[in-house]
Design a protein around this motif. Structure first.
Motif, PDB file in Angstrom:
ATOM      1  N   GLY A  12      69.621  24.349 -48.989  1.00  0.00           N
ATOM      2  CA  GLY A  12      69.613  24.676 -50.415  1.00  0.00           C
ATOM      3  C   GLY A  12      68.949  23.592 -51.248  1.00  0.00           C
ATOM      4  O   GLY A  12      68.183  23.884 -52.175  1.00  0.00           O
ATOM      5  N   ALA A  13      69.221  22.330 -50.918  1.00  0.00           N
ATOM      6  CA  ALA A  13      68.608  21.217 -51.652  1.00  0.00           C
ATOM      7  C   ALA A  13      67.091  21.203 -51.445  1.00  0.00           C
ATOM      8  O   ALA A  13      66.329  21.001 -52.406  1.00  0.00           O
ATOM      9  N   VAL A  14      66.658  21.440 -50.206  1.00  0.00           N
ATOM     10  CA  VAL A  14      65.216  21.504 -49.935  1.00  0.00           C
ATOM     11  C   VAL A  14      64.590  22.651 -50.717  1.00  0.00           C
ATOM     12  O   VAL A  14      63.534  22.501 -51.331  1.00  0.00           O
ATOM     13  N   SER A  15      65.259  23.798 -50.735  1.00  0.00           N
ATOM     14  CA  SER A  15      64.700  24.950 -51.460  1.00  0.00           C
ATOM     15  C   SER A  15      64.663  24.699 -52.967  1.00  0.00           C
ATOM     16  O   SER A  15      63.764  25.187 -53.648  1.00  0.00           O
ATOM     17  N   LEU A  16      65.622  23.941 -53.483  1.00  0.00           N
ATOM     18  CA  LEU A  16      65.608  23.595 -54.910  1.00  0.00           C
ATOM     19  C   LEU A  16      64.389  22.742 -55.232  1.00  0.00           C
ATOM     20  O   LEU A  16      63.675  23.002 -56.207  1.00  0.00           O
ATOM     21  N   VAL A  17      64.127  21.745 -54.404  1.00  0.00           N
ATOM     22  CA  VAL A  17      62.953  20.891 -54.618  1.00  0.00           C
ATOM     23  C   VAL A  17      61.677  21.717 -54.510  1.00  0.00           C
ATOM     24  O   VAL A  17      60.756  21.573 -55.325  1.00  0.00           O
ATOM     25  N   LEU A  18      61.613  22.607 -53.527  1.00  0.00           N
ATOM     26  CA  LEU A  18      60.410  23.415 -53.309  1.00  0.00           C
ATOM     27  C   LEU A  18      60.218  24.508 -54.354  1.00  0.00           C
ATOM     28  O   LEU A  18      59.139  25.090 -54.447  1.00  0.00           O
ATOM     29  N   TRP A  19      61.239  24.790 -55.138  1.00  0.00           N
ATOM     30  CA  TRP A  19      61.139  25.847 -56.148  1.00  0.00           C
ATOM     31  C   TRP A  19      60.212  25.448 -57.287  1.00  0.00           C
ATOM     32  O   TRP A  19      59.538  26.295 -57.870  1.00  0.00           O
ATOM     33  N   PHE A  20      60.124  24.177 -57.574  1.00  0.00           N
ATOM     34  CA  PHE A  20      59.285  23.718 -58.680  1.00  0.00           C
ATOM     35  C   PHE A  20      57.808  23.886 -58.327  1.00  0.00           C
ATOM     36  O   PHE A  20      57.380  23.506 -57.241  1.00  0.00           O
ATOM     37  N   PRO A  21      57.034  24.480 -59.252  1.00  0.00           N
ATOM     38  CA  PRO A  21      55.611  24.734 -58.964  1.00  0.00           C
ATOM     39  C   PRO A  21      54.829  23.477 -58.580  1.00  0.00           C
ATOM     40  O   PRO A  21      53.902  23.549 -57.776  1.00  0.00           O
ATOM     41  N   GLN A  22      55.211  22.329 -59.122  1.00  0.00           N
ATOM     42  CA  GLN A  22      54.501  21.087 -58.812  1.00  0.00           C
ATOM     43  C   GLN A  22      54.643  20.723 -57.332  1.00  0.00           C
ATOM     44  O   GLN A  22      53.811  19.999 -56.789  1.00  0.00           O
ATOM     45  N   VAL A  23      55.680  21.190 -56.698  1.00  0.00           N
ATOM     46  CA  VAL A  23      55.892  20.918 -55.277  1.00  0.00           C
ATOM     47  C   VAL A  23      55.474  22.125 -54.441  1.00  0.00           C
ATOM     48  O   VAL A  23      54.837  21.983 -53.392  1.00  0.00           O
ATOM     49  N   HIS A  24      55.823  23.314 -54.907  1.00  0.00           N
ATOM     50  CA  HIS A  24      55.572  24.545 -54.148  1.00  0.00           C
ATOM     51  C   HIS A  24      54.078  24.784 -53.936  1.00  0.00           C
ATOM     52  O   HIS A  24      53.650  25.099 -52.818  1.00  0.00           O
ATOM     53  N   GLN A  25      53.293  24.642 -54.982  1.00  0.00           N
ATOM     54  CA  GLN A  25      51.858  24.941 -54.897  1.00  0.00           C
ATOM     55  C   GLN A  25      51.130  24.045 -53.899  1.00  0.00           C
ATOM     56  O   GLN A  25      50.429  24.548 -53.016  1.00  0.00           O
ATOM     57  N   PRO A  26      51.295  22.725 -53.986  1.00  0.00           N
ATOM     58  CA  PRO A  26      50.608  21.886 -52.982  1.00  0.00           C
ATOM     59  C   PRO A  26      51.094  22.149 -51.553  1.00  0.00           C
ATOM     60  O   PRO A  26      50.299  22.097 -50.610  1.00  0.00           O
ATOM     61  N   LEU A  27      52.385  22.439 -51.387  1.00  0.00           N
ATOM     62  CA  LEU A  27      52.895  22.710 -50.043  1.00  0.00           C
ATOM     63  C   LEU A  27      52.306  23.997 -49.488  1.00  0.00           C
ATOM     64  O   LEU A  27      51.976  24.076 -48.308  1.00  0.00           O
ATOM     65  N   ARG A  28      52.157  24.991 -50.343  1.00  0.00           N
ATOM     66  CA  ARG A  28      51.592  26.274 -49.898  1.00  0.00           C
ATOM     67  C   ARG A  28      50.167  26.092 -49.381  1.00  0.00           C
ATOM     68  O   ARG A  28      49.734  26.774 -48.470  1.00  0.00           O
ATOM     69  N   ASP A  29      49.451  25.143 -49.984  1.00  0.00           N
ATOM     70  CA  ASP A  29      48.066  24.893 -49.576  1.00  0.00           C
ATOM     71  C   ASP A  29      47.940  23.762 -48.554  1.00  0.00           C
ATOM     72  O   ASP A  29      46.838  23.431 -48.142  1.00  0.00           O
ATOM     73  N   ALA A  30      49.059  23.183 -48.147  1.00  0.00           N
ATOM     74  CA  ALA A  30      49.049  22.034 -47.232  1.00  0.00           C
ATOM     75  C   ALA A  30      48.835  22.487 -45.795  1.00  0.00           C
ATOM     76  O   ALA A  30      48.810  23.677 -45.476  1.00  0.00           O
ATOM     77  N   GLU A  31      48.768  21.499 -44.922  1.00  0.00           N
ATOM     78  CA  GLU A  31      48.613  21.781 -43.497  1.00  0.00           C
ATOM     79  C   GLU A  31      49.852  22.488 -42.947  1.00  0.00           C
ATOM     80  O   GLU A  31      50.942  22.387 -43.497  1.00  0.00           O
ATOM     81  N   VAL A  32      49.642  23.156 -41.846  1.00  0.00           N
ATOM     82  CA  VAL A  32      50.709  23.916 -41.204  1.00  0.00           C
ATOM     83  C   VAL A  32      51.916  23.028 -40.895  1.00  0.00           C
ATOM     84  O   VAL A  32      53.059  23.442 -41.072  1.00  0.00           O
ATOM     85  N   SER A  33      51.675  21.812 -40.468  1.00  0.00           N
ATOM     86  CA  SER A  33      52.782  20.941 -40.067  1.00  0.00           C
ATOM     87  C   SER A  33      53.730  20.645 -41.229  1.00  0.00           C
ATOM     88  O   SER A  33      54.947  20.566 -41.031  1.00  0.00           O
ATOM     89  N   LEU A  34      53.211  20.518 -42.431  1.00  0.00           N
ATOM     90  CA  LEU A  34      54.086  20.273 -43.586  1.00  0.00           C
ATOM     91  C   LEU A  34      54.888  21.521 -43.951  1.00  0.00           C
ATOM     92  O   LEU A  34      56.077  21.437 -44.260  1.00  0.00           O
ATOM     93  N   ARG A  35      54.227  22.665 -43.928  1.00  0.00           N
ATOM     94  CA  ARG A  35      54.948  23.916 -44.213  1.00  0.00           C
ATOM     95  C   ARG A  35      56.011  24.158 -43.151  1.00  0.00           C
ATOM     96  O   ARG A  35      57.114  24.607 -43.445  1.00  0.00           O
ATOM     97  N   TRP A  36      55.688  23.865 -41.895  1.00  0.00           N
ATOM     98  CA  TRP A  36      56.633  24.006 -40.792  1.00  0.00           C
ATOM     99  C   TRP A  36      57.838  23.104 -41.005  1.00  0.00           C
ATOM    100  O   TRP A  36      58.983  23.530 -40.857  1.00  0.00           O
TER     101      TRP A  36
END
Length: 180
Positions: free
Chosen positions: A61-85
């Motif tokens: 839940g804490a990880v998902s809260l951090v990832l919910w913010f567009p400033q974090v979500h957008q770069p992660l979505r475009d990041a390498e597979v290993s980071l998304r994994w």
């Protein structure tokens, strides 16, 4: 079964919210709300692993809260597979631990009825495969394996939610009845 939601129904509904993502944009149903519902369900789930499950769900839940913010979500979505994994690992760890706990409870409650214990046991192994497949695909440079990993992730969530709803009324999954 009428009345209040059972622990597994709460967990399943929470995981539905976690699994529903808006494709490519703002997530209108934030995953951390789903994890809050999962934690609510875990509060009364009769299993010795409850504390571990609650801690793992809280981390997810804490990880998902951090990832919910567009400033974090957008770069992660475009990041390498290993980071998304890596960002998906808390979710998959929760799935693995929940399935193992439910398989154990089902075996202990009724050793003659192997159906639900086997279902959750297979789901636990599926979570391990789904967790490992993106790393293997990335190391192999295989786009086909990456697609299989993504499909496997979706199928795992659907199969888990289905089985949580199927097992919610089982004796081993209900909290003990208290009298006042």
């Amino acid at each position: 079964m009428n009345g209040p939601m059972t622990p597994l129904q709460k967990i399943a509904m929470g995981l539905v919210i976690v699994a529903l993502d808006t494709l490519g944009g703002y997530d209108a149903l934030p995953d951390f709300l789903g994890w809050a519902l999962v934690l609510w369900g875990l509060a009364t789930l009769p299993t010795p692993a409850r504390g571990t499950l609650q801690a793992t769900a809280a981390v997810a839940g804490a990880v998902s809260l951090v990832l919910w913010f567009p400033q974090v979500h957008q770069p992660l979505r475009d990041a390498e597979v290993s980071l998304r994994w890596a960002a998906s690992l808390p979710d998959l760890l929760f799935v693995l631990l929940l399935c193992r706990a439910l398989a154990t409870r089902a075996r202990e409650a009724d050793p003659t009825d192997r159906r639900f214990a086997a279902r959750f046991g297979v789901l636990a192994w599926a979570a391990v495969v789904v967790a490992a497949l993106p790393a293997i695909a990335d190391a192999a440079g295989s786009d086909g394996l990456l697609v299989a990993a993504e499909v496997g992730f979706v199928v795992l969530w659907l199969w888990l939610v289905w089985n949580l709803f199927a097992a919610h009324g089982r004796e081993y999954a209900r909290p003990p009845v208290t009298t006042r």
